[in-house]
Enzyme design. Structure first.
Site, PDB file in Angstrom:
ATOM      1  N   HIS B  83      11.376  -2.568   1.015  1.00  0.00           N
ATOM      2  CA  HIS B  83      10.595  -2.679   2.245  1.00  0.00           C
ATOM      3  C   HIS B  83      11.220  -3.748   3.125  1.00  0.00           C
ATOM      4  O   HIS B  83      11.570  -4.830   2.647  1.00  0.00           O
ATOM      5  CB  HIS B  83       9.143  -3.066   1.963  1.00  0.00           C
ATOM      6  CG  HIS B  83       8.351  -3.192   3.228  1.00  0.00           C
ATOM      7  ND1 HIS B  83       7.788  -2.110   3.868  1.00  0.00           N
ATOM      8  CD2 HIS B  83       8.075  -4.261   4.008  1.00  0.00           C
ATOM      9  CE1 HIS B  83       7.195  -2.506   4.969  1.00  0.00           C
ATOM     10  NE2 HIS B  83       7.349  -3.811   5.083  1.00  0.00           N
ATOM     11  N   ASP B 162      -6.113  -0.601   4.214  1.00  0.00           N
ATOM     12  CA  ASP B 162      -5.105  -1.290   5.013  1.00  0.00           C
ATOM     13  C   ASP B 162      -4.960  -0.657   6.385  1.00  0.00           C
ATOM     14  O   ASP B 162      -4.789  -1.357   7.374  1.00  0.00           O
ATOM     15  CB  ASP B 162      -3.752  -1.290   4.313  1.00  0.00           C
ATOM     16  CG  ASP B 162      -2.696  -1.921   5.209  1.00  0.00           C
ATOM     17  OD1 ASP B 162      -2.827  -3.128   5.463  1.00  0.00           O
ATOM     18  OD2 ASP B 162      -1.801  -1.221   5.696  1.00  0.00           O
ATOM     19  N   ARG B 169      -6.590  -5.664  13.100  1.00  0.00           N
ATOM     20  CA  ARG B 169      -5.815  -6.888  13.309  1.00  0.00           C
ATOM     21  C   ARG B 169      -4.943  -6.770  14.544  1.00  0.00           C
ATOM     22  O   ARG B 169      -4.742  -7.735  15.285  1.00  0.00           O
ATOM     23  CB  ARG B 169      -4.955  -7.188  12.074  1.00  0.00           C
ATOM     24  CG  ARG B 169      -5.770  -7.657  10.866  1.00  0.00           C
ATOM     25  CD  ARG B 169      -4.955  -7.596   9.589  1.00  0.00           C
ATOM     26  NE  ARG B 169      -3.712  -8.327   9.720  1.00  0.00           N
ATOM     27  CZ  ARG B 169      -2.573  -8.014   9.113  1.00  0.00           C
ATOM     28  NH1 ARG B 169      -2.525  -6.973   8.283  1.00  0.00           N
ATOM     29  NH2 ARG B 169      -1.499  -8.724   9.309  1.00  0.00           N
ATOM     30  N   SER B 184      -1.074  -6.383   3.154  1.00  0.00           N
ATOM     31  CA  SER B 184      -0.904  -5.094   3.819  1.00  0.00           C
ATOM     32  C   SER B 184       0.334  -4.368   3.285  1.00  0.00           C
ATOM     33  O   SER B 184       0.274  -3.193   2.893  1.00  0.00           O
ATOM     34  CB  SER B 184      -0.770  -5.338   5.328  1.00  0.00           C
ATOM     35  OG  SER B 184      -0.412  -4.158   6.003  1.00  0.00           O
ATOM     36  N   LYS B 188       0.325  -1.154  -0.127  1.00  0.00           N
ATOM     37  CA  LYS B 188       0.886   0.187   0.033  1.00  0.00           C
ATOM     38  C   LYS B 188       2.018   0.437  -0.951  1.00  0.00           C
ATOM     39  O   LYS B 188       2.129   1.516  -1.533  1.00  0.00           O
ATOM     40  CB  LYS B 188       1.361   0.380   1.473  1.00  0.00           C
ATOM     41  CG  LYS B 188       0.186   0.577   2.434  1.00  0.00           C
ATOM     42  CD  LYS B 188       0.632   0.725   3.875  1.00  0.00           C
ATOM     43  CE  LYS B 188       1.179  -0.592   4.397  1.00  0.00           C
ATOM     44  NZ  LYS B 188       1.371  -0.591   5.855  1.00  0.00           N
TER      45      LYS B 188
END
Lengths: 427, 427
Positions: B83, B162, B169, B184, B188
């Protein structure tokens, strides 16, 4: 202008600019563009970072500018008002408004509906048969000019941004913020058009602010805000541990107020009323002695005129509860506390207060304290009397009052009710 | 459980209990009882007070528990994913997924739609004719077992809390919070069922976190969270000042990725890809040399299989913009910076990115950097090439690129792209 820039400026500990404040308040009040979740986020950031004085002053002005303001300069008397942060058994407005009118002032006491412990001033007055809270602006002016005292519902036109913001704060955990409380109270009082204002800021176990330091900070903040906006403002920080007076409820508090207006009644109610009245007389530039006007019954006559002018009928008598029960002392000794928090909650659960704005209140429900701190009691002697419209409510509430009246061995030091007097000069 | 108690606990600097966390996340995700303004107030309180590690771990678990989790233990290969916190010109996933498959891993790269500078990985892949992002779970498993690499849309079933919280947010100024970002991302990725995870946390002028210290804190927080949840996790903190590679956009980044997969392409893209791949190989417990597999073209073959398996046709060629223009150097010297922020914004304004989730993106729009830091340029030489679907967009964007390519006199020190390598052992 972008709402995220406003939120992030405060989130990061900065000062909001006058342009940001004006835009935020006017846009949020208009119900456009700014979502409730965005206002909530800003409210929490203000809660945690605070506001500097000039920022708070502008914020308050923006709240005032969100609606109408009254001009009471033509009522022919100096105008002066009082605001209390609220306490259990606080019926002082009912006595103070006619008392100041007797002193020569015009008192435009405009209130909202109360939430919490007990009803607000309007709920108490509405226990008088026929009395109506809603006055037109013309009726308000006429009554101020002729009688001098008015207790009435605040028009929704005064600081409407506050109504919206308060409803939001109430559900988002952002109520107990000194700048947000101060601007909420002061925007409405400044918009009301009063020349002078005395604030009764309560501190103690039964108050919104339990510690004296926070109460004093709130008081100073509000005195500064009022002064900045041209209203002669001062504040008394007062003790709220024990119930104020003996009665907690609606009709029962009117009954107690009538006793005080007749020159009798509990010493603590008289002490606080006179202290606030002397400050208001001073701010209004009047030459009058509130204590003697209270003792003489002059204020009672004005109260009767006020009630009659608004359709009320005191001659019909006040409603009384169908069901009552008494709670008895479980030991002998000297009363050391008549705790306002459990007794206020009990009155609320009996029906005297509301959980939501739309809820009705009971005119007759409440609690009468049969003893006061310092009194000698014997085991088995009744100390509290509960009033309700249904017996089931009495049964429910009884267990919550364990320990509400504390009994000890030692005599207590007698403490004055006024802890501190904050004037504009003392800031 | 009362939402005000939860908000006030965090507002006052306390830790949320496991029960409060579980209740808040599950109730908010279910869309009942908790209003957006209440969640916003809590988000700001978390932003300003933070969360301690065990609190954040539970918060992340509650987000995972709000939806489904994948079990990929039967795909017959070790699973590993990557990620990135996002940078301008970051097309690394397109290269890394087939490269790790070539190393023997299964890479379940599930992405959401990008907001901001440029499109996300899915938008880039969708510039390939016929390619589809949406796979069934069976298709996903089959492709992981046979080809080893999958780039696909994240199913809405993974950590749905999320999605709701992120949308909130985004409009309430509470995005840039380390615990909220970390939970967050990690909720995931953990829900996705990968055994191992390498994080690319960018720091610099073109990154979400501009300073290395914040990026390192975020990286450590996420490595700890992954490790706590049984995912072998590590992080590279990497430099994001200049554009990564030469191309910024969708089809133009696919073209550049194909070059790198063919063993050519910009040195910085290769350096970062290999660094991330080596970490992923280590975490997956494989014995493979990513650099040589990249140079050999083995990863390109797998990329072609991945595209074909999802309906894409690379043989059709990638779309190119109808309108282009070039920006020229205004002085001679050595390129000292190819600034990612203005170039990323330009690509976004040309149509490569979206402002709202619903907006379409242009496959062809973007910016090609014709020079890289350290290159010698002469005044008048083209340095940037803009691609767009309409000439008007080019005209609008040109003035925003003043100073995007900086030219100086001195040669620059050559800095490695990886600033820090954070492993579970180094916490």
């Amino acid at each position: 202008m972008n709402v995220l820039d406003v939120i992030m400026a405060k989130r990061d500990g900065g000062e909001l600019t006058p342009q940001q404040i004006d835009w935020f308040i006017s846009t949020y009040a208009a119900g456009e563009e700014i979502a409730d979740e965005q206002a909530a986020s800003l409210a929490m950031a203000i809660f945690l970072h605070g506001m500097v004085p000039q920022e708070l002053s502008r914020w308050t002005q923006a709240m005032i500018d969100s609606g109408a303001t009254l001009d009471l300069s033509d009522v022919g008397r100096p105008t002066v008002d009082k605001h209390s942060t609220g306490g259990v058994g606080d019926k002082i407005s009912l006595i103070l408004v006619p008392l100041l009118a007797a002193c020569g002032a015009a008192v435009p006491q405009l209130s909202g509906r109360g939430l919490g412990h007990t009803g607000g001033t309007l709920d108490k007055m509405e226990s008088i048969s026929g009395w109506r809270a809603d006055l037109t602006l013309t009726e308000l002016r006429n009554q101020l000019a002729t009688i001098g005292g008015v207790i009435a519902g605040a028009t929704g036109d005064l600081a409407p941004a506050d109504r919206k913001l308060y409803a939001l704060r109430d559900v988002t955990g952002t109520v107990e913020s000194i700048p947000l409380i101060a601007s909420s109270i002061m925007s409405k009082k400044i918009a009301e058009g009063t020349d002078a204002l005395t604030l009764d800021v309560k501190a103690g176990a039964g108050a919104f602010m339990s510690d004296v330091e926070s109460a004093t900070t709130l008081a100073r903040t509000m005195v500064r805000l009022g002064t900045d906006h041209g209203v002669a403002t001062s504040a008394l920080v007062t003790r709220m541990d024990d119930v104020l007076g003996r009665a907690v409820g609606n009709a029962v508090e009117v009954t107690e107020s009538l006793e005080v207006l007749a020159g009798r009644g509990p010493a603590d109610v008289i002490e606080l009323t006179v202290a606030l009245a002397e400050d208001m007389v001073r701010l209004a530039g009047l030459d009058a002695d509130p204590a003697s006007l209270l003792a003489s019954g002059a204020a009672l006559t004005i109260f009767e005129e006020m009630v009659e002018a608004q359709g009320g009928d005191l001659g019909a008598g006040l409603p009384v509860a169908e069901h009552t029960t008494q709670i008895k002392a479980t030991s002998s000794g000297l009363v050391s506390a008549v705790r306002s928090r459990p007794i206020g909650n009990a009155a609320w659960r009996l029906g005297a207060g509301r959980a939501r704005k739309e809820d009705p209140v009971s005119a007759t429900a409440g609690v009468i304290c049969l003893v006061a701190p310092g009194d000698e009691v014997e085991s088995g002697q009744p100390v509290l009397e509960l009033h309700a419209d249904t017996p089931a409510l009495l049964e429910q509430v009884i267990p919550t009052l364990d320990g509400a009246v504390q009994i000890g061995d030692e005599p207590l030091p007698s403490l004055p009710i006024v802890i501190e007097h904050i004037t504009a000069d003392s800031l």
